[in-house]
Design an enzyme around this catalytic site. Structure first.
Site, PDB file in Angstrom:
ATOM      1  N   LYS A  10       0.817  -1.225   0.000  1.00  0.00           N
ATOM      2  CA  LYS A  10       0.000   0.000   0.000  1.00  0.00           C
ATOM      3  C   LYS A  10       0.850   1.274   0.000  1.00  0.00           C
ATOM      4  O   LYS A  10       2.063   1.224   0.255  1.00  0.00           O
ATOM      5  CB  LYS A  10      -0.929  -0.046   1.229  1.00  0.00           C
ATOM      6  CG  LYS A  10      -1.946  -1.185   1.173  1.00  0.00           C
ATOM      7  CD  LYS A  10      -2.980  -1.067   2.289  1.00  0.00           C
ATOM      8  CE  LYS A  10      -3.978  -2.203   2.221  1.00  0.00           C
ATOM      9  NZ  LYS A  10      -5.068  -2.036   3.229  1.00  0.00           N
ATOM     10  N   TYR A  50     -12.665  -2.319  -3.672  1.00  0.00           N
ATOM     11  CA  TYR A  50     -13.165  -2.381  -2.289  1.00  0.00           C
ATOM     12  C   TYR A  50     -14.697  -2.283  -2.208  1.00  0.00           C
ATOM     13  O   TYR A  50     -15.227  -1.921  -1.160  1.00  0.00           O
ATOM     14  CB  TYR A  50     -12.530  -1.269  -1.464  1.00  0.00           C
ATOM     15  CG  TYR A  50     -11.111  -1.579  -0.999  1.00  0.00           C
ATOM     16  CD1 TYR A  50     -10.838  -2.685  -0.194  1.00  0.00           C
ATOM     17  CD2 TYR A  50     -10.050  -0.748  -1.335  1.00  0.00           C
ATOM     18  CE1 TYR A  50      -9.558  -2.966   0.240  1.00  0.00           C
ATOM     19  CE2 TYR A  50      -8.748  -1.026  -0.899  1.00  0.00           C
ATOM     20  CZ  TYR A  50      -8.515  -2.140  -0.109  1.00  0.00           C
ATOM     21  OH  TYR A  50      -7.243  -2.421   0.340  1.00  0.00           O
ATOM     22  N   PHE A  58     -15.489   3.695   6.771  1.00  0.00           N
ATOM     23  CA  PHE A  58     -14.128   4.018   6.363  1.00  0.00           C
ATOM     24  C   PHE A  58     -13.916   3.966   4.845  1.00  0.00           C
ATOM     25  O   PHE A  58     -12.810   4.206   4.366  1.00  0.00           O
ATOM     26  CB  PHE A  58     -13.129   3.077   7.058  1.00  0.00           C
ATOM     27  CG  PHE A  58     -13.365   1.597   6.825  1.00  0.00           C
ATOM     28  CD1 PHE A  58     -12.932   0.985   5.667  1.00  0.00           C
ATOM     29  CD2 PHE A  58     -14.012   0.827   7.789  1.00  0.00           C
ATOM     30  CE1 PHE A  58     -13.137  -0.370   5.442  1.00  0.00           C
ATOM     31  CE2 PHE A  58     -14.228  -0.535   7.570  1.00  0.00           C
ATOM     32  CZ  PHE A  58     -13.784  -1.137   6.390  1.00  0.00           C
ATOM     33  N   ARG A  86      -1.951 -14.461   4.857  1.00  0.00           N
ATOM     34  CA  ARG A  86      -2.682 -13.848   5.972  1.00  0.00           C
ATOM     35  C   ARG A  86      -1.868 -13.943   7.263  1.00  0.00           C
ATOM     36  O   ARG A  86      -1.856 -13.020   8.081  1.00  0.00           O
ATOM     37  CB  ARG A  86      -4.055 -14.494   6.140  1.00  0.00           C
ATOM     38  CG  ARG A  86      -4.987 -14.154   4.990  1.00  0.00           C
ATOM     39  CD  ARG A  86      -6.348 -14.798   5.127  1.00  0.00           C
ATOM     40  NE  ARG A  86      -7.100 -14.263   6.251  1.00  0.00           N
ATOM     41  CZ  ARG A  86      -7.669 -13.071   6.255  1.00  0.00           C
ATOM     42  NH1 ARG A  86      -7.567 -12.260   5.210  1.00  0.00           N
ATOM     43  NH2 ARG A  86      -8.360 -12.664   7.302  1.00  0.00           N
ATOM     44  N   THR A  92      -5.545  -7.012  10.691  1.00  0.00           N
ATOM     45  CA  THR A  92      -5.812  -5.741   9.999  1.00  0.00           C
ATOM     46  C   THR A  92      -5.356  -4.555  10.830  1.00  0.00           C
ATOM     47  O   THR A  92      -4.733  -3.626  10.325  1.00  0.00           O
ATOM     48  CB  THR A  92      -7.326  -5.614   9.713  1.00  0.00           C
ATOM     49  OG1 THR A  92      -7.744  -6.756   8.964  1.00  0.00           O
ATOM     50  CG2 THR A  92      -7.640  -4.346   8.935  1.00  0.00           C
ATOM     51  N   ARG A 103       2.414  -6.298   9.290  1.00  0.00           N
ATOM     52  CA  ARG A 103       1.681  -5.144   9.839  1.00  0.00           C
ATOM     53  C   ARG A 103       2.217  -4.723  11.197  1.00  0.00           C
ATOM     54  O   ARG A 103       2.296  -3.528  11.493  1.00  0.00           O
ATOM     55  CB  ARG A 103       0.184  -5.452   9.874  1.00  0.00           C
ATOM     56  CG  ARG A 103      -0.438  -5.388   8.470  1.00  0.00           C
ATOM     57  CD  ARG A 103      -1.795  -6.013   8.447  1.00  0.00           C
ATOM     58  NE  ARG A 103      -2.528  -5.751   7.216  1.00  0.00           N
ATOM     59  CZ  ARG A 103      -3.591  -6.454   6.834  1.00  0.00           C
ATOM     60  NH1 ARG A 103      -4.028  -7.463   7.592  1.00  0.00           N
ATOM     61  NH2 ARG A 103      -4.215  -6.173   5.710  1.00  0.00           N
ATOM     62  N   ASN A 113      -2.124   0.287   6.653  1.00  0.00           N
ATOM     63  CA  ASN A 113      -1.630  -0.963   7.245  1.00  0.00           C
ATOM     64  C   ASN A 113      -0.724  -1.761   6.304  1.00  0.00           C
ATOM     65  O   ASN A 113      -0.591  -2.976   6.423  1.00  0.00           O
ATOM     66  CB  ASN A 113      -2.794  -1.800   7.795  1.00  0.00           C
ATOM     67  CG  ASN A 113      -3.758  -2.273   6.736  1.00  0.00           C
ATOM     68  OD1 ASN A 113      -3.629  -1.910   5.571  1.00  0.00           O
ATOM     69  ND2 ASN A 113      -4.724  -3.087   7.122  1.00  0.00           N
ATOM     70  N   HIS A 116      -2.362  -5.418   1.687  1.00  0.00           N
ATOM     71  CA  HIS A 116      -3.650  -6.104   1.555  1.00  0.00           C
ATOM     72  C   HIS A 116      -3.367  -7.529   1.117  1.00  0.00           C
ATOM     73  O   HIS A 116      -2.424  -7.761   0.353  1.00  0.00           O
ATOM     74  CB  HIS A 116      -4.536  -5.429   0.495  1.00  0.00           C
ATOM     75  CG  HIS A 116      -5.698  -6.294   0.082  1.00  0.00           C
ATOM     76  ND1 HIS A 116      -6.860  -6.345   0.813  1.00  0.00           N
ATOM     77  CD2 HIS A 116      -5.839  -7.187  -0.930  1.00  0.00           C
ATOM     78  CE1 HIS A 116      -7.677  -7.234   0.247  1.00  0.00           C
ATOM     79  NE2 HIS A 116      -7.088  -7.751  -0.811  1.00  0.00           N
ATOM     80  N   GLU A 127      -9.744 -11.040  -7.307  1.00  0.00           N
ATOM     81  CA  GLU A 127      -8.819  -9.907  -7.153  1.00  0.00           C
ATOM     82  C   GLU A 127      -7.658  -9.987  -8.152  1.00  0.00           C
ATOM     83  O   GLU A 127      -7.240  -8.967  -8.712  1.00  0.00           O
ATOM     84  CB  GLU A 127      -8.315  -9.847  -5.709  1.00  0.00           C
ATOM     85  CG  GLU A 127      -9.438  -9.510  -4.738  1.00  0.00           C
ATOM     86  CD  GLU A 127      -9.039  -9.481  -3.270  1.00  0.00           C
ATOM     87  OE1 GLU A 127      -9.903  -9.151  -2.441  1.00  0.00           O
ATOM     88  OE2 GLU A 127      -7.865  -9.780  -2.949  1.00  0.00           O
TER      89      GLU A 127
HETATM   90  P1  CMP Z   1      -7.564  -4.414   3.684  1.00  0.00           P
HETATM   91  O1  CMP Z   1      -7.128  -5.787   4.032  1.00  0.00           O
HETATM   92  O2  CMP Z   1      -6.972  -3.827   2.457  1.00  0.00           O
HETATM   93  O3  CMP Z   1      -9.156  -4.391   3.540  1.00  0.00           O
HETATM   94  C1  CMP Z   1      -9.930  -3.243   3.818  1.00  0.00           C
HETATM   95  C2  CMP Z   1      -9.118  -2.091   4.317  1.00  0.00           C
HETATM   96  O4  CMP Z   1      -9.844  -1.051   4.925  1.00  0.00           O
HETATM   97  C3  CMP Z   1      -8.192  -2.575   5.423  1.00  0.00           C
HETATM   98  O5  CMP Z   1      -7.200  -3.426   4.904  1.00  0.00           O
HETATM   99  C4  CMP Z   1      -7.725  -1.246   5.996  1.00  0.00           C
HETATM  100  O6  CMP Z   1      -6.669  -0.674   5.228  1.00  0.00           O
HETATM  101  C5  CMP Z   1      -8.951  -0.350   5.802  1.00  0.00           C
HETATM  102  N1  CMP Z   1      -9.659  -0.028   7.044  1.00  0.00           N
HETATM  103  C6  CMP Z   1      -9.735   1.193   7.588  1.00  0.00           C
HETATM  104  N2  CMP Z   1     -10.474   1.172   8.710  1.00  0.00           N
HETATM  105  C7  CMP Z   1     -10.864  -0.106   8.901  1.00  0.00           C
HETATM  106  C8  CMP Z   1     -11.642  -0.768   9.900  1.00  0.00           C
HETATM  107  N3  CMP Z   1     -12.178  -0.120  10.940  1.00  0.00           N
HETATM  108  N4  CMP Z   1     -11.828  -2.099   9.767  1.00  0.00           N
HETATM  109  C9  CMP Z   1     -11.316  -2.782   8.703  1.00  0.00           C
HETATM  110  N5  CMP Z   1     -10.571  -2.196   7.731  1.00  0.00           N
HETATM  111  C10 CMP Z   1     -10.340  -0.876   7.835  1.00  0.00           C
END
Ligand code: CMP
Length: 139
Positions: A10, A50, A58, A86, A92, A103, A113, A116, A127
């Protein structure tokens, strides 16, 4: 048998010149990079990618963040690729991520973070197809 997953390095990570460091952690976890490209995501690409999160509070900030700088999209191959990826990514929310995960090591916040990764084999295929043509993937 080897399977595939989809990964994004990212904008918070590319901005800090961590593309190699993150990729090294993926490789050390037993994953092989079989496709990789550095792109600037368009708003439309981010919103489409997304779309499952479009009702979440968010969503708008997430799409702004994901288009704020370069990302590196990758296809990763290995035994149980989705699960391995994962595990090495960690939770996350970096505050909840285990020691030694990408992370925990690099993420700035729950939004920024660093990586992805697909959450299932089914989503991995969707994806991968969203960002790559078959001939761009060389196993
Ligand atoms: P990702 O795995 O890319 O999938 C969704 C993304 O939303 C997550 O990682 C974060 O970068 C972002 N995000 C921001 N706020 C939240 C939240 N509260 N819960 C989950 N994902 C979040």
């Amino acid at each position: 048998a080897a399977t595939r997953t989809f990964s994004i390095i990212k904008p918070d990570a590319t901005r800090r010149n961590l593309t190699g460091a993150v990729t090294k952690m993926l490789e050390d976890a037993g994953l092989r990079v079989v496709a990789s490209k550095r792109i600037k995501m368009s708003r439309e690409q981010a919103e489409g990618f997304y779309s499952v999160h479009k009702e979440r509070p968010f969503f708008n900030d997430l799409c702004t963040f994901m288009t704020s700088g370069p990302v590196v999209v990758q296809v990763l191959e290995g035994e149980n690729a989705v699960l391995r990826n994962r595990e090495v990514m960690g939770a996350t929310n970096p505050e909840q991520a285990d020691e030694g995960t990408i992370r925990k090591t690099y993420a700035e916040s729950i939004e920024a973070n660093s990586v992805h990764g697909s959450d299932s084999d089914e989503n991995a295929k969707i994806e991968i197809d969203y960002f790559f043509e078959p001939e761009e993937i060389v196993g």
